[in-house]
Design an enzyme around this catalytic site. Structure first.
Site, PDB file in Angstrom:
ATOM      1  N   ASP A 137     -23.805  82.267 100.395  1.00  0.00           N
ATOM      2  CA  ASP A 137     -22.985  82.851 101.455  1.00  0.00           C
ATOM      3  C   ASP A 137     -23.597  84.160 101.955  1.00  0.00           C
ATOM      4  O   ASP A 137     -23.695  84.404 103.163  1.00  0.00           O
ATOM      5  CB  ASP A 137     -21.568  83.079 100.917  1.00  0.00           C
ATOM      6  CG  ASP A 137     -20.657  83.752 101.925  1.00  0.00           C
ATOM      7  OD1 ASP A 137     -20.272  83.103 102.901  1.00  0.00           O
ATOM      8  OD2 ASP A 137     -20.351  84.949 101.742  1.00  0.00           O
ATOM      9  N   GLU A 154     -24.067  76.119 101.508  1.00  0.00           N
ATOM     10  CA  GLU A 154     -24.411  77.476 101.073  1.00  0.00           C
ATOM     11  C   GLU A 154     -25.092  77.465  99.712  1.00  0.00           C
ATOM     12  O   GLU A 154     -26.027  78.239  99.468  1.00  0.00           O
ATOM     13  CB  GLU A 154     -23.156  78.343 101.036  1.00  0.00           C
ATOM     14  CG  GLU A 154     -22.603  78.621 102.427  1.00  0.00           C
ATOM     15  CD  GLU A 154     -21.324  79.416 102.421  1.00  0.00           C
ATOM     16  OE1 GLU A 154     -21.052  80.128 103.409  1.00  0.00           O
ATOM     17  OE2 GLU A 154     -20.563  79.332 101.429  1.00  0.00           O
TER      18      GLU A 154
END
Length: 208
Positions: A40, A108
């Site tokens: 992320d 991610e």
């Protein structure tokens, strides 16, 4: 080479990295969750870096555009375009279809695995090859919550908040400035209800 490596076109010396990136918690405690945390941050940085280098717009505009590319609503369809679902290792409790949030998290996690194995430039290459960042100027600013916050902060001195509740048909959200209710709107999920409410509030407060 693992099938997922062939799909991505990236070979890993540490097979456990990419294996963890596609393993759900329902299957093993060695799953994508920690990698997703790192991925992320890497995704935020690399998308921001690309936009900074390719646009002279202000930080408000860049923040909105970045939020488009790193959002669940963008990552989940990207997961589908990359045809990754068949590679995910999951327990029986997950059922057949993966939730949108899980799809986004796995993308991610894969970015984090690439970064840990190959470094930042390989992660950058993966993102720039798959995220269509070059089309950022075509992204429509639909982040009404962010826009409303900026407008209120520029013109008022007050606290703002949303109160969102579940209803029979989805969610209902109300926007408040201090104790004054400005607008209420509905949506199929919490996020869309609050975005719809913010859009309505902008129309009421700023006649847009």
């Amino acid at each position: 080479m693992l099938p997922i490596e062939k799909k991505l076109g990236i070979e890993f010396k540490d097979k456990s990295l990419i294996s963890r990136a596609i393993t759900h918690a329902s299957k093993s405690p060695l799953n994508y969750e920690r990698l997703e945390f790192l991925g992320d941050s890497i995704l935020d940085f690399l998308v921001g870096d690309f936009l900074f280098k390719h646009s002279d717009k202000d930080e408000g505009y860049l923040t909105v555009i970045r939020s488009h590319f790193v959002s669940e609503n963008y990552l989940a369809p990207l997961f589908d375009r990359l045809e990754l679902e068949g590679f995910v290792i999951k327990g029986k409790s997950m059922g057949q279809a993966l939730p949108k949030a899980v799809k986004a998290d796995i993308v991610e996690a894969i970015i984090a695995a690439i970064y840990l194995e190959k470094g930042i430039e390989e992660a950058r290459k993966f993102i720039e090859n798959n995220f269509e960042l070059e089309n950022f100027q075509n992204v429509r600013d639909t982040n009404f919550k962010s826009k409303l916050q900026e407008l209120v902060q520029a013109g008022f001195k007050c606290a703002i908040k949303y109160e969102t509740i579940k209803t029979e048909n989805g969610f209902s959200s109300s926007f408040f400035m201090d104790e004054d209710k400005i607008a209420t709107a509905e949506g199929q999920d919490k996020q869309s209800a609050e975005q719809n409410c913010a859009q309505k509030a902008i129309g009421i407060l700023f006649k847009e």
